[in-house]
Design an enzyme around this catalytic site. Structure first.
Site, PDB file in Angstrom:
ATOM      1  N   ALA A  96       0.325  -1.353  -0.331  1.00 21.12           N
ATOM      2  CA  ALA A  96      -0.033   0.026  -0.249  1.00 21.12           C
ATOM      3  C   ALA A  96       0.646   1.169  -0.048  1.00 21.12           C
ATOM      4  CB  ALA A  96      -0.821   0.130   1.184  1.00 21.12           C
ATOM      5  N   GLY A 145       0.648  -5.294   0.591  1.00 23.08           N
ATOM      6  CA  GLY A 145      -0.286  -4.849   0.194  1.00 23.08           C
ATOM      7  C   GLY A 145       0.076  -6.186  -1.116  1.00 23.08           C
ATOM      8  N   GLU A 172      -0.056  -9.360  -0.793  1.00 19.23           N
ATOM      9  CA  GLU A 172      -1.893  -9.202  -0.127  1.00 19.23           C
ATOM     10  C   GLU A 172      -2.452  -9.773  -2.029  1.00 19.23           C
ATOM     11  OE1 GLU A 172      -2.216  -6.836   2.558  1.00 19.23           O
ATOM     12  OE2 GLU A 172      -2.512  -8.084   3.765  1.00 19.23           O
ATOM     13  N   GLU A 211       4.288  -4.866   6.984  1.00 15.46           N
ATOM     14  CA  GLU A 211       4.374  -4.134   7.836  1.00 15.46           C
ATOM     15  C   GLU A 211       3.848  -3.600   9.132  1.00 15.46           C
ATOM     16  OE1 GLU A 211       2.326  -5.847   6.123  1.00 15.46           O
ATOM     17  OE2 GLU A 211       0.909  -5.309   4.979  1.00 15.46           O
TER      18      GLU A 211
HETATM   19  C1  HXC Z   1       4.943   4.108  -1.439  1.00 16.23           C
HETATM   20  C2  HXC Z   1       7.380   3.784  -1.399  1.00 16.23           C
HETATM   21  C3  HXC Z   1       6.710   2.048  -1.396  1.00 16.23           C
HETATM   22  C4  HXC Z   1       5.249   2.118  -0.567  1.00 16.23           C
HETATM   23  C5  HXC Z   1       8.477   1.862  -2.059  1.00 16.23           C
HETATM   24  N1  HXC Z   1       8.468   3.177  -2.485  1.00 16.23           N
HETATM   25  N2  HXC Z   1       8.010   1.432  -1.679  1.00 16.23           N
HETATM   26  N3  HXC Z   1       6.506   4.491  -1.245  1.00 16.23           N
HETATM   27  N4  HXC Z   1       4.871   3.139  -0.788  1.00 16.23           N
HETATM   28  N5  HXC Z   1       4.745   0.947  -0.805  1.00 16.23           N
HETATM   29  C6  HXC Z   1       9.176   5.089  -3.150  1.00 16.23           C
HETATM   30  C7  HXC Z   1      10.458   5.418  -1.709  1.00 16.23           C
HETATM   31  O1  HXC Z   1       9.994   6.247  -1.295  1.00 16.23           O
HETATM   32  C8  HXC Z   1      11.090   5.674  -3.727  1.00 16.23           C
HETATM   33  O2  HXC Z   1      10.532   6.849  -3.549  1.00 16.23           O
HETATM   34  C9  HXC Z   1      10.977   4.365  -4.383  1.00 16.23           C
HETATM   35  O3  HXC Z   1       9.919   4.002  -4.514  1.00 16.23           O
HETATM   36  C10 HXC Z   1      11.627   3.346  -4.691  1.00 16.23           C
HETATM   37  O4  HXC Z   1      12.072   2.923  -3.369  1.00 16.23           O
HETATM   38  P1  HXC Z   1      13.723   2.922  -2.750  1.00 16.23           P
HETATM   39  O5  HXC Z   1      12.502   2.642  -1.510  1.00 16.23           O
HETATM   40  O6  HXC Z   1      14.422   4.032  -3.033  1.00 16.23           O
HETATM   41  O7  HXC Z   1      13.880   1.280  -3.654  1.00 16.23           O
HETATM   42  P2  HXC Z   1      14.569   0.869  -2.464  1.00 16.23           P
HETATM   43  O8  HXC Z   1      15.874   1.511  -2.134  1.00 16.23           O
HETATM   44  O9  HXC Z   1      15.531  -0.714  -3.933  1.00 16.23           O
HETATM   45  O10 HXC Z   1      13.725  -0.414  -1.399  1.00 16.23           O
HETATM   46  C11 HXC Z   1      13.008  -1.613  -2.614  1.00 16.23           C
HETATM   47  C12 HXC Z   1      12.077  -1.522  -0.845  1.00 16.23           C
HETATM   48  C13 HXC Z   1      11.562  -0.400  -0.212  1.00 16.23           C
HETATM   49  C14 HXC Z   1      13.192  -2.870  -0.463  1.00 16.23           C
HETATM   50  C15 HXC Z   1      11.034  -2.611  -1.710  1.00 16.23           C
HETATM   51  O11 HXC Z   1      11.043   0.984  -1.144  1.00 16.23           O
HETATM   52  C16 HXC Z   1      10.711  -0.523   1.087  1.00 16.23           C
HETATM   53  O12 HXC Z   1      11.060  -1.250   2.065  1.00 16.23           O
HETATM   54  N6  HXC Z   1       9.492  -0.122   0.513  1.00 16.23           N
HETATM   55  C17 HXC Z   1       7.815  -0.098   1.296  1.00 16.23           C
HETATM   56  C18 HXC Z   1       7.226  -1.644   1.584  1.00 16.23           C
HETATM   57  C19 HXC Z   1       6.705  -1.912   2.458  1.00 16.23           C
HETATM   58  O13 HXC Z   1       6.815  -1.288   3.547  1.00 16.23           O
HETATM   59  N7  HXC Z   1       5.293  -2.235   2.061  1.00 16.23           N
HETATM   60  C20 HXC Z   1       4.369  -2.544   3.355  1.00 16.23           C
HETATM   61  C21 HXC Z   1       3.828  -0.963   2.785  1.00 16.23           C
HETATM   62  S1  HXC Z   1       2.350  -1.540   4.314  1.00 16.23           S
HETATM   63  P3  HXC Z   1      11.448   8.440  -4.336  1.00 16.23           P
HETATM   64  O14 HXC Z   1      10.360   9.102  -4.139  1.00 16.23           O
HETATM   65  O15 HXC Z   1      12.468   8.095  -2.928  1.00 16.23           O
HETATM   66  O16 HXC Z   1      12.272   8.270  -5.276  1.00 16.23           O
HETATM   67  C22 HXC Z   1       1.398  -2.155   3.225  1.00 16.23           C
HETATM   68  C23 HXC Z   1      -0.246  -2.563   4.265  1.00 16.23           C
HETATM   69  C24 HXC Z   1      -1.149  -2.772   3.408  1.00 16.23           C
HETATM   70  O17 HXC Z   1       1.033  -2.796   2.518  1.00 16.23           O
HETATM   71  C25 HXC Z   1      -2.923  -3.024   4.236  1.00 16.23           C
HETATM   72  C26 HXC Z   1      -3.434  -1.614   4.286  1.00 16.23           C
HETATM   73  C27 HXC Z   1      -4.864  -1.377   4.353  1.00 16.23           C
END
Ligand code: HXC
Length: 260
Positions: free
Chosen positions: A66, A111, A114, A134
């Site tokens: 998400a 997400g 999921e 998460e």
């Molecule tokens: C918003 C995101 C994102 C996300 C990545 N980006 N994941 N933006 N939401 N989930 C953005 C980063 O901020 C960054 O933007 C760009 O994408 C590239 O990501 P990087 O982090 O620079 O890449 P990298 O270093 O290669 O790392 C990749 C990654 C990391 C390991 C996937 O991005 C990461 O940990 N992302 C978050 C993953 C996560 O926690 N997902 C779960 C979310 S909670 P900029 O502007 O800096 O270039 C969820 C809840 C679901 O899903 C249920 C809800 C009700």
């Protein structure tokens, strides 16, 4: 139809829906979920489409979760609505009357994992990584992860993934049953399209009712599920596909199914 966050392409009986926000690794905000919802409705209603493939744009991610920036502004009630929206859209995919294949081309996190789990079949590129991170954000999975992961893999393994937030690689995902196949990145779409066209060449009503028998049967005890299967077996006898399939076999020719 023009979309802001997704792409939809049709090729024969297969449609490919691509989540297209590569600048944020295809993270899902509400607008993207609403577009997926609408696109899936349209594909379900299109008789030419028999199988749907869902993938992510770019080299790096299927869907990295998400959208965290979007979620950072939500009130508790808005967060609940967002979880409900995601659950509704993923539930629609899970119960769509057509098979859905996830072509997992990179990160499938939160997400994104999921979304992949709501699909019927998951195929991963060697570069794919799966996880429910998460807890790293102080959140819990909210688009069905606590439920679908626990049903797809051994509950102890699911809990370890959910409690640690650690990522697993594609081969581990295959070993625990989260994905069916792992293929080289450059072969992923060709592999998924070939799988899709094999499924699309089978009786479409039979495939639809098979999905229904499996999904609904999982929610029933075995006796009721078998009775349901027998009812659906009877129902396919009302189709011209059944006549075509059996006649083609007896005439030693390939069947031409109409999906009727
Ligand atoms: C918003 C995101 C994102 C996300 C990545 N980006 N994941 N933006 N939401 N989930 C953005 C980063 O901020 C960054 O933007 C760009 O994408 C590239 O990501 P990087 O982090 O620079 O890449 P990298 O270093 O290669 O790392 C990749 C990654 C990391 C390991 C996937 O991005 C990461 O940990 N992302 C978050 C993953 C996560 O926690 N997902 C779960 C979310 S909670 P900029 O502007 O800096 O270039 C969820 C809840 C679901 O899903 C249920 C809800 C009700």
């Amino acid at each position: 139809m023009s979309w802001n966050n997704i792409l939809v392409e049709k090729d024969g009986h297969t449609a490919v829906l691509t989540v297209n926000r590569p600048q944020v690794l295809n993270a899902l905000n509400a607008e993207t979920l609403l577009e997926i919802d609408k696109a899936v409705d349209e594909l379900a209603a299109d008789p030419a489409v028999r199988v749907i493939i869902i993938t992510g744009a770019g080299e790096k991610a299927f869907v990295a979760g998400a959208d965290i920036a979007f979620m950072s502004k939500l009130t508790p009630l808005e967060a609940r609505d967002f979880a409900r929206l995601g659950q509704r859209v993923l539930g629609k995919i899970e119960n769509l009357p057509k098979p859905v294949i996830a072509a997992v081309n990179g990160y499938a996190l939160g997400g994104g994992c999921e979304l992949a789990m709501a699909c019927d079949i998951r195929v991963a590129s060697e570069k794919a990584k799966f996880g429910q991170p998460e807890v790293n954000l102080g959140l819990i999975a909210g688009f069905g992860g606590t439920q679908r992961l626990t049903r797809l893999v051994n509950p102890g393994i699911a809990k370890e993934i959910l409690f640690t937030g650690d990522m697993i690689d594609a081969e581990t995902a295959r070993r625990i049953g989260l994905v069916n196949h792992v293929v080289p990145a450059e072969e992923l779409m060709a592999f998924c399209k070939s799988l899709a066209s094999r499924i699309a060449s089978r009786g479409p009503v039979a495939v639809r009712l098979t999905k229904e028998a499996v999904n609904e049967g999982l929610e029933m005890d075995l006796e009721k599920a078998l009775a349901h299967e027998a009812d659906l077996f009877g129902l396919v006898f009302a189709t011209s596909d059944r006549e075509e399939g059996i006649s083609a076999f007896l005439a030693k020719r390939q069947p031409q199914f109409q999906g009727k």
